[in-house]
Design a protein around this motif. Structure first.
Motif, PDB file in Angstrom:
ATOM      1  N   GLN A 148      29.256 -17.022 -52.690  1.00  0.00           N
ATOM      2  CA  GLN A 148      28.034 -16.945 -52.657  1.00  0.00           C
ATOM      3  C   GLN A 148      27.977 -16.642 -54.785  1.00  0.00           C
ATOM      4  O   GLN A 148      26.811 -16.320 -54.828  1.00  0.00           O
ATOM      5  CB  GLN A 148      28.447 -15.412 -52.524  1.00  0.00           C
ATOM      6  N   ALA A 149      29.507 -16.519 -55.031  1.00  0.00           N
ATOM      7  CA  ALA A 149      29.149 -16.701 -56.498  1.00  0.00           C
ATOM      8  C   ALA A 149      30.654 -16.970 -57.396  1.00  0.00           C
ATOM      9  O   ALA A 149      31.831 -17.209 -56.147  1.00  0.00           O
ATOM     10  CB  ALA A 149      29.283 -15.019 -56.540  1.00  0.00           C
ATOM     11  N   THR A 150      30.730 -16.934 -58.240  1.00  0.00           N
ATOM     12  CA  THR A 150      32.666 -17.364 -58.939  1.00  0.00           C
ATOM     13  C   THR A 150      33.417 -16.121 -59.402  1.00  0.00           C
ATOM     14  O   THR A 150      32.073 -14.821 -59.644  1.00  0.00           O
ATOM     15  CB  THR A 150      32.322 -18.249 -59.935  1.00  0.00           C
ATOM     16  N   THR A 151      33.892 -15.083 -59.395  1.00  0.00           N
ATOM     17  CA  THR A 151      34.629 -14.381 -59.304  1.00  0.00           C
ATOM     18  C   THR A 151      35.689 -14.430 -60.720  1.00  0.00           C
ATOM     19  O   THR A 151      36.581 -15.652 -60.382  1.00  0.00           O
ATOM     20  CB  THR A 151      35.499 -14.146 -57.894  1.00  0.00           C
ATOM     21  N   VAL A 152      35.269 -13.650 -60.993  1.00  0.00           N
ATOM     22  CA  VAL A 152      36.354 -13.969 -62.539  1.00  0.00           C
ATOM     23  C   VAL A 152      36.898 -12.656 -62.522  1.00  0.00           C
ATOM     24  O   VAL A 152      37.022 -11.612 -62.157  1.00  0.00           O
ATOM     25  CB  VAL A 152      35.362 -13.949 -63.690  1.00  0.00           C
ATOM     26  N   TYR A 153      38.344 -12.888 -62.698  1.00  0.00           N
ATOM     27  CA  TYR A 153      38.965 -11.825 -62.195  1.00  0.00           C
ATOM     28  C   TYR A 153      39.040 -10.776 -63.692  1.00  0.00           C
ATOM     29  O   TYR A 153      40.148 -11.915 -64.359  1.00  0.00           O
ATOM     30  CB  TYR A 153      40.263 -11.971 -62.028  1.00  0.00           C
ATOM     31  N   LEU A 154      39.615  -9.534 -63.825  1.00  0.00           N
ATOM     32  CA  LEU A 154      40.078  -9.239 -64.765  1.00  0.00           C
ATOM     33  C   LEU A 154      40.396  -7.214 -64.971  1.00  0.00           C
ATOM     34  O   LEU A 154      40.291  -7.818 -63.603  1.00  0.00           O
ATOM     35  CB  LEU A 154      38.503  -8.328 -65.503  1.00  0.00           C
ATOM     36  N   MET A 155      41.293  -7.467 -65.735  1.00  0.00           N
ATOM     37  CA  MET A 155      42.395  -6.170 -65.253  1.00  0.00           C
ATOM     38  C   MET A 155      41.282  -4.588 -65.224  1.00  0.00           C
ATOM     39  O   MET A 155      41.119  -4.436 -64.529  1.00  0.00           O
ATOM     40  CB  MET A 155      42.784  -5.779 -67.247  1.00  0.00           C
ATOM     41  N   ASP A 156      39.886  -5.044 -66.155  1.00  0.00           N
ATOM     42  CA  ASP A 156      39.587  -3.471 -66.021  1.00  0.00           C
ATOM     43  C   ASP A 156      38.393  -3.812 -66.458  1.00  0.00           C
ATOM     44  O   ASP A 156      37.433  -3.729 -67.199  1.00  0.00           O
ATOM     45  CB  ASP A 156      39.510  -2.257 -66.082  1.00  0.00           C
ATOM     46  N   THR A 157      36.662  -4.414 -65.352  1.00  0.00           N
ATOM     47  CA  THR A 157      35.410  -4.661 -65.718  1.00  0.00           C
ATOM     48  C   THR A 157      34.711  -3.428 -66.620  1.00  0.00           C
ATOM     49  O   THR A 157      33.778  -3.535 -67.487  1.00  0.00           O
ATOM     50  CB  THR A 157      34.227  -4.372 -64.854  1.00  0.00           C
ATOM     51  N   GLY A 158      35.641  -2.213 -66.412  1.00  0.00           N
ATOM     52  CA  GLY A 158      34.494  -1.104 -67.199  1.00  0.00           C
ATOM     53  C   GLY A 158      34.769  -0.846 -68.549  1.00  0.00           C
ATOM     54  O   GLY A 158      34.463  -0.222 -69.530  1.00  0.00           O
ATOM     55  N   ALA A 159      36.352  -1.519 -68.812  1.00  0.00           N
ATOM     56  CA  ALA A 159      36.895  -2.063 -70.083  1.00  0.00           C
ATOM     57  C   ALA A 159      35.569  -2.784 -71.045  1.00  0.00           C
ATOM     58  O   ALA A 159      35.826  -2.494 -72.577  1.00  0.00           O
ATOM     59  CB  ALA A 159      38.319  -2.475 -70.256  1.00  0.00           C
ATOM     60  N   HIS A 160      35.084  -3.446 -70.512  1.00  0.00           N
ATOM     61  CA  HIS A 160      33.853  -4.161 -70.814  1.00  0.00           C
ATOM     62  C   HIS A 160      32.574  -4.243 -70.793  1.00  0.00           C
ATOM     63  O   HIS A 160      31.434  -5.102 -71.289  1.00  0.00           O
ATOM     64  CB  HIS A 160      34.209  -5.831 -70.616  1.00  0.00           C
ATOM     65  N   GLY A 161      32.462  -2.698 -71.265  1.00  0.00           N
ATOM     66  CA  GLY A 161      30.277  -2.323 -71.061  1.00  0.00           C
ATOM     67  C   GLY A 161      29.414  -2.766 -72.373  1.00  0.00           C
ATOM     68  O   GLY A 161      28.497  -3.755 -71.692  1.00  0.00           O
ATOM     69  N   ASP A 162      29.697  -2.866 -72.842  1.00  0.00           N
ATOM     70  CA  ASP A 162      29.181  -3.461 -74.029  1.00  0.00           C
ATOM     71  C   ASP A 162      28.785  -5.186 -73.936  1.00  0.00           C
ATOM     72  O   ASP A 162      28.512  -5.397 -74.247  1.00  0.00           O
ATOM     73  CB  ASP A 162      29.772  -3.550 -75.082  1.00  0.00           C
ATOM     74  N   GLU A 163      29.614  -5.795 -73.841  1.00  0.00           N
ATOM     75  CA  GLU A 163      30.102  -7.364 -73.256  1.00  0.00           C
ATOM     76  C   GLU A 163      29.214  -7.454 -71.877  1.00  0.00           C
ATOM     77  O   GLU A 163      28.537  -8.492 -72.422  1.00  0.00           O
ATOM     78  CB  GLU A 163      31.131  -8.083 -73.027  1.00  0.00           C
ATOM     79  N   LEU A 164      29.675  -7.145 -71.006  1.00  0.00           N
ATOM     80  CA  LEU A 164      28.763  -6.834 -70.078  1.00  0.00           C
ATOM     81  C   LEU A 164      27.027  -6.634 -70.249  1.00  0.00           C
ATOM     82  O   LEU A 164      26.392  -7.450 -68.897  1.00  0.00           O
ATOM     83  CB  LEU A 164      28.719  -5.852 -68.709  1.00  0.00           C
ATOM     84  N   ALA A 165      26.730  -5.367 -70.911  1.00  0.00           N
ATOM     85  CA  ALA A 165      25.415  -5.863 -71.239  1.00  0.00           C
ATOM     86  C   ALA A 165      24.545  -6.776 -71.985  1.00  0.00           C
ATOM     87  O   ALA A 165      23.615  -6.970 -71.581  1.00  0.00           O
ATOM     88  CB  ALA A 165      25.230  -4.372 -72.117  1.00  0.00           C
ATOM     89  N   LYS A 166      25.298  -7.417 -72.334  1.00  0.00           N
ATOM     90  CA  LYS A 166      25.359  -8.618 -73.417  1.00  0.00           C
ATOM     91  C   LYS A 166      25.383 -10.055 -72.573  1.00  0.00           C
ATOM     92  O   LYS A 166      24.355 -11.121 -73.481  1.00  0.00           O
ATOM     93  CB  LYS A 166      25.777  -8.997 -74.611  1.00  0.00           C
TER      94      LYS A 166
END
Length: 140
Positions: free
Chosen positions: A73-91
């Protein structure tokens, strides 16, 4: 989680659909560039580097320092905490998230520089020991 010793190239050659296989090859190049490490198989996860983790609850184990998994269904990228990347996720572009997972259906539809910055930031956090309450020991 343990390294399997299986061939990363053979694993990626068997990934379907073709778009996910293309994205997996791109992710190997991207993560190799960011980490300076060669990929290794951890089951069906492609990992770079290795560490031992221990949560305050006592749960512990080994895992790659940076990793992704090409799922149907998707490529899963494992991160420590996606919440720490709020600004980046928006872009970033089209994606979904879990607590420590970033799901990308089409790597060509996201901003590669933003993705690179997110993965690199997480990798540096682990190397610098900035992992909050999770104790991390690098293994290699």
């Amino acid at each position: 989680m343990k390294k399997t010793g299986e061939s990363v190239a053979a694993f990626i050659a068997g990934v379907t659909p073709a778009k996910r296989q293309r994205d997996a090859a791109t992710m190997v190049s991207l993560m190799r560039e960011i980490t300076g490490r060669e990929p290794e198989m951890w089951g069906t996860i492609v990992g770079f580097g290795a560490c031992h983790y221990r949560y305050p609850t006592g749960t512990e184990g080994d895992m790659p320092v940076a990793a992704f998994a090409p799922r149907k269904q998707a490529t899963t990228v494992y991160l420590m905490d996606t919440g720490a990347h709020g600004d980046e996720l928006a872009k970033l572009g089209p994606h979904d998230t879990g607590v420590g997972c970033l799901y990308i259906k089409d790597l060509e539809a996201v901003d590669a520089d933003v993705l690179r910055d997110m993965i690199a930031a997480d990798y540096r956090r682990v190397l610098d020991g900035d992992t909050g309450s999770v104790e991390i020991t690098l293994l290699d």
